[in-house]
Design an enzyme around this catalytic site. Structure first.
Site: not given
Length: 471
Positions: A40, A44-47, A183, A272, A323, A447
């Site tokens: 919608k 990729g959405g919110v992330c 928060g 929060v 995610a 190392h």
């Protein structure tokens, strides 16, 4: 608008193209399913758009600014260091555009049908997908719901004006001179520290007795110390009550030990928690998908809901809103639909906070291991005794391993320090494979690297450390 009564057939309908949704859609297509993915808002959405990725771009910029501004310790004098906030925002936007474009290309390459719009269930096997131009009806054999979550909005602190959510905090018009934050979880801490590095006076109001409450206490204390060194104020055991804003600032009223206090800042960030996107027009109630009283979808270890051919993943199911958790669950759901013997196992689910220093955990804490009846052995080694950490001028932090004393089995790992987010993967693999402390100690680490700290922590737990002295 095209509506019609005829339904189009699809094997798998994926609702949401965030990390969980797009991974599920691609994996399902790879396994031979015809897949429709509906989103919608943004691929990729919110992330990718207003969460993980843009926040890390800003955090990276703040780290670089802070490092250059304080490079005298390693013999570099940079002179006046200036911040162009607009260019930083452009950099952030460029990163987002590249990644979201990449996801769109991957969906196309895997022959996933993509629809920009919303979904409304008609019944257990049919759904209408719609936007302003069209509204086709699909009949599906299986469905994976991955609609994600949104920031929780408190009644006393409605978003708007100078009260912002994590989304709004990523796109402020300027770097604020002051910022109040309600928060002290990982989102609040990450954004607080980012702005504090740019010179913002930050005040964190946290209801619990410490910030980053879900992490090892030694880790949260390190982060708190670093925040305070940048001038941040951390107020714990506090309850935020109200806010009044003008066109220039916002005043937050809170109580501590019953005493009312207040702080005024340019902006107020409210972080929060997040609310699952299971309400609205989707219609889960119409098809009687079982939910918890918190609006989460009940699922089994295959990701199946109370309707066996409908699956749910990510932030809308119980567990942390991560995610990588959603991605993992998306793969499992797609594989189960394809008939593969796949199930979720959260034993090795890492948690990371991109604070300074970074904090990362996987497996059991020392307390959890004891509660489960293990005879616990702990090995802890400091970054300050590691050559690579010292050469990076990043000596703060430690690696802490939690193991079963009787078998040597590694049960958990907790890292605070530079690159902790990358270092934790080795220990997640160790726990997943049933590795012991001796397995880690016998693995040759290059190392000089930060990875050697993991080896040294294992040797501390085994009682024969080389790079520290134990009485």
């Amino acid at each position: 608008m095209v509506v019609g009564d005829a339904s189009l057939d699809i094997d798998t309908l994926v609702i949401g193209a965030g990390p969980g949704g797009y991974v599920a859609a691609i994996r399902a297509a790879q396994l031979g399913q015809s897949v429709l993915c509906v989103e919608k808002e943004h691929v990729g959405g919110v992330c990718l758009n207003v969460g993980c990725i843009p926040s890390k771009a800003l955090i990276s910029a703040s780290h670089q600014y802070d490092a250059v501004s304080h490079a005298e310790a390693i013999g570099i004098t940079a002179g006046d260091v200036n911040v162009d906030w607009n260019k930083i925002q452009e950099f952030k936007g460029g990163v987002v555009k590249k990644l979201t474009g990449g996801v769109a290309s991957l969906l196309k390459a895997n022959k996933v049908q993509y629809f920009a719009g919303e979904v409304m269930f008609i019944n257990e096997n049919e759904a209408r997908v719609f936007n302003d131009q069209e509204a086709p009806r699909y009949r599906f054999k299986n469905c994976i719901i991955a609609t994600g979550s949104r920031p929780i909005e408190l009644k006393a602190f409605p978003f708007g004006g100078r009260i912002v959510s994590s989304t709004g905090a990523l796109s402020l018009p300027e770097i604020p001179k002051s910022l109040a934050v309600i928060g002290g979880g990982y989102i609040g801490v990450e954004l607080s520290q980012m702005y504090s590095k740019f010179g913002t006076k930050v005040t964190i109001i946290e209801g619990l007795d410490s910030i980053l409450a879900g992490f090892d206490k030694d880790m949260s204390q390190l982060v708190a110390k670093k925040l305070k060194a940048k001038g941040a104020e951390i107020i714990t055991n506090a309850q935020a009550k109200s806010a009044e804003q003008t066109d220039k600032d916002v005043t937050v009223t809170y109580t501590v030990d019953g005493k009312e206090q207040s702080v005024t800042a340019d902006y107020l960030l409210v972080t929060v928690g997040r609310r699952p996107n299971t309400d609205g027009e989707l219609g889960l109630d119409l098809i009687n998908v079982k939910m918890t009283d918190r609006g989460l979808v009940e699922v089994n270890d295959e990701g199946r809901t109370s309707i066996p051919h409908i699956f749910a993943i990510g932030d809308i199911v119980p567990g942390p809103a991560l995610a990588h958790k959603a991605m993992y669950e998306g793969r499992v759901a797609a594989e189960v639909i394809a008939g593969q013997p796949s199930k979720v196992d959260y034993k090795c689910m890492p948690a990371v906070c991109f604070s300074d220093p970074e904090c990362a955990s996987v497996g059991l804490t020392e307390k959890e291991a004891k509660e489960k009846g293990y005879n616990v052995k702990v090995g802890k080694f400091p970054f300050a005794a590691n050559g690579r950490a010292l050469s990076l001028n990043a000596a703060e932090g430690f690696v802490k391993l939690v193991a079963d004393k009787d078998s040597g089995l590694v049960l958990g790992a907790h890292i605070a320090g530079i690159e902790a987010s990358n270092m934790i993967s080795e220990l997640g693999l160790a726990i997943e494979m049933g590795a012991t402390l001796e397995d880690i100690a016998l693995t040759i680490h290059a190392h000089p690297t930060l990875g050697e700290i993991t080896l040294d922590a294992a040797e501390v737990a085994l009682g024969h450390p080389i790079h520290t002295f134990v009485k």
